[in-house]
Design a protein around this motif. Sequence first.
Motif, mmCIF file in Angstrom:
data_model
loop_
_atom_site.group_PDB
_atom_site.id
_atom_site.type_symbol
_atom_site.label_atom_id
_atom_site.label_comp_id
_atom_site.label_asym_id
_atom_site.label_seq_id
_atom_site.Cartn_x
_atom_site.Cartn_y
_atom_site.Cartn_z
ATOM 1 N N LEU A 128 9.198 9.283 8.696
ATOM 2 C CA LEU A 128 9.848 8.069 8.133
ATOM 3 C C LEU A 128 10.228 8.365 6.882
ATOM 4 O O LEU A 128 9.469 8.285 6.068
ATOM 5 N N THR A 129 11.532 8.148 6.761
ATOM 6 C CA THR A 129 12.153 8.229 5.239
ATOM 7 C C THR A 129 12.434 6.765 4.745
ATOM 8 O O THR A 129 12.862 6.412 3.651
ATOM 9 N N LYS A 130 12.663 5.767 5.776
ATOM 10 C CA LYS A 130 12.981 4.322 5.494
ATOM 11 C C LYS A 130 12.158 3.522 6.450
ATOM 12 O O LYS A 130 11.716 4.002 7.392
ATOM 13 N N PRO A 131 11.724 2.310 5.972
ATOM 14 C CA PRO A 131 11.016 1.411 6.575
ATOM 15 C C PRO A 131 11.588 0.890 7.949
ATOM 16 O O PRO A 131 10.688 0.694 8.997
ATOM 17 N N ALA A 132 12.779 0.827 8.052
ATOM 18 C CA ALA A 132 13.435 0.684 9.315
ATOM 19 C C ALA A 132 13.002 1.581 10.466
ATOM 20 O O ALA A 132 13.221 1.365 11.661
ATOM 21 N N HIS A 133 12.932 2.904 10.030
ATOM 22 C CA HIS A 133 12.714 4.069 10.991
ATOM 23 C C HIS A 133 11.460 3.612 11.848
ATOM 24 O O HIS A 133 11.444 4.129 13.029
#
Length: 404
Positions: A354-359
């Motif tokens: 996960l590099t973005k919360p949306a992931h």
Amino acid sequence: MRVIGIVAEYNPFHTGHQYQISESRRAVGGEAGVVAVMSGNWVQQAGCAITDKWNRARLALMGGVDLVLELPTVWAVSSAESFAQGAVDLLEATGVVDVLSFGSECGDVDRLQRVAVCLNSPVYETGVRRFVDEGMPFASSRQETVRSILGPDSSELLSAPNNNLGVEYLRELDRLKSSILPMTVRREGAPHGVLLKVAEHPRFLSATQLRAFLEQGSWEAAQLYLPQGGLEVLKEGWHGSPSLKRVERGLLANLRAMTAENWAKLPDSGAAEGASVRLERAGRNCRSLEEFFHLAKPRHWTASRTRRLLTWAYLGLTEADRPDNPPYLRVLGLNARGQAILKKMKSQASLPILTKPAHAKALDEVGRSLFAQEARCTDLYDLCLESVPVPGREWTSGPVVVGN
């Protein structure tokens, strides 16, 4: 490029941590990358981290770490065994870590390895069960069993906190049959929990003392032990010293509603010892958090164990909320070398990254549930700050990037 893995709370990052990194790089190779698995907003000593995980990740990157991954709260606020299991599993899952470096009081990985092998053996399991069945506290049973198998020199290692945690890292590497090689750096400076005497200025400071400086507003005293530029980072992200005292009455309301059955669902609650009944009684009768600790703690328990239970109660988590293994790798921060490590991880990691919360929305049910729990834990952490941020930071805060 070889990669060193480190497990840490960095609460906050200081010169002692820089020393560990420099010594590890010296042993492995000066160009080695460093991946740190770091506790989030809640830490193992069972309290709020001195500043949030994004600020602490930035300090770590300024001090020599290249990539910071999050150890989720359900492992971060746990006993040494569960803490180590979650952290080492994450390092193993990256697929890129060659060496696990940890601090210890003894500085001898072979001695610690012998104890780890002992603790993973059937003869240990039989021995410790016998002592526990006789009514001896688990920590004492553990140490006495090791003494009976390996002798007093080995059992004494378990009385020091960093040695003890190091042994748990080694146990988990052994359980995983991991190819990651362990190394240890002898811990220098004041032990955990030790505060300075007047006019002392040691080379290294305990994190306890550094937090005391920050809580007192003694910024100049703290600056000596932070990475260069670290004080400005802390001040920029400072929302006031966090404390459960700010949510005390709401937490007391939760405690008064908890039954022995509720307490028994928390990890390390001592349900088999009958402690859950004592915890229920303490929760119903206390008028402050200090009184709860006084009423709830059995003599043979550590204060940290009781604080961890209180934290789990505040966060609304139970043992069932902790999966058997971490379901994802969450990036909290990175620099240019960290980006190169991350690129390699994307082809070799055994877990989603996960590099973005949306992931998080694309994870399986276990992963989505854990991330949602982490978001709640962050909102509850924020209520403990003097200045409460806007809720939902977990979903709006991306990784910290330094030096690009």
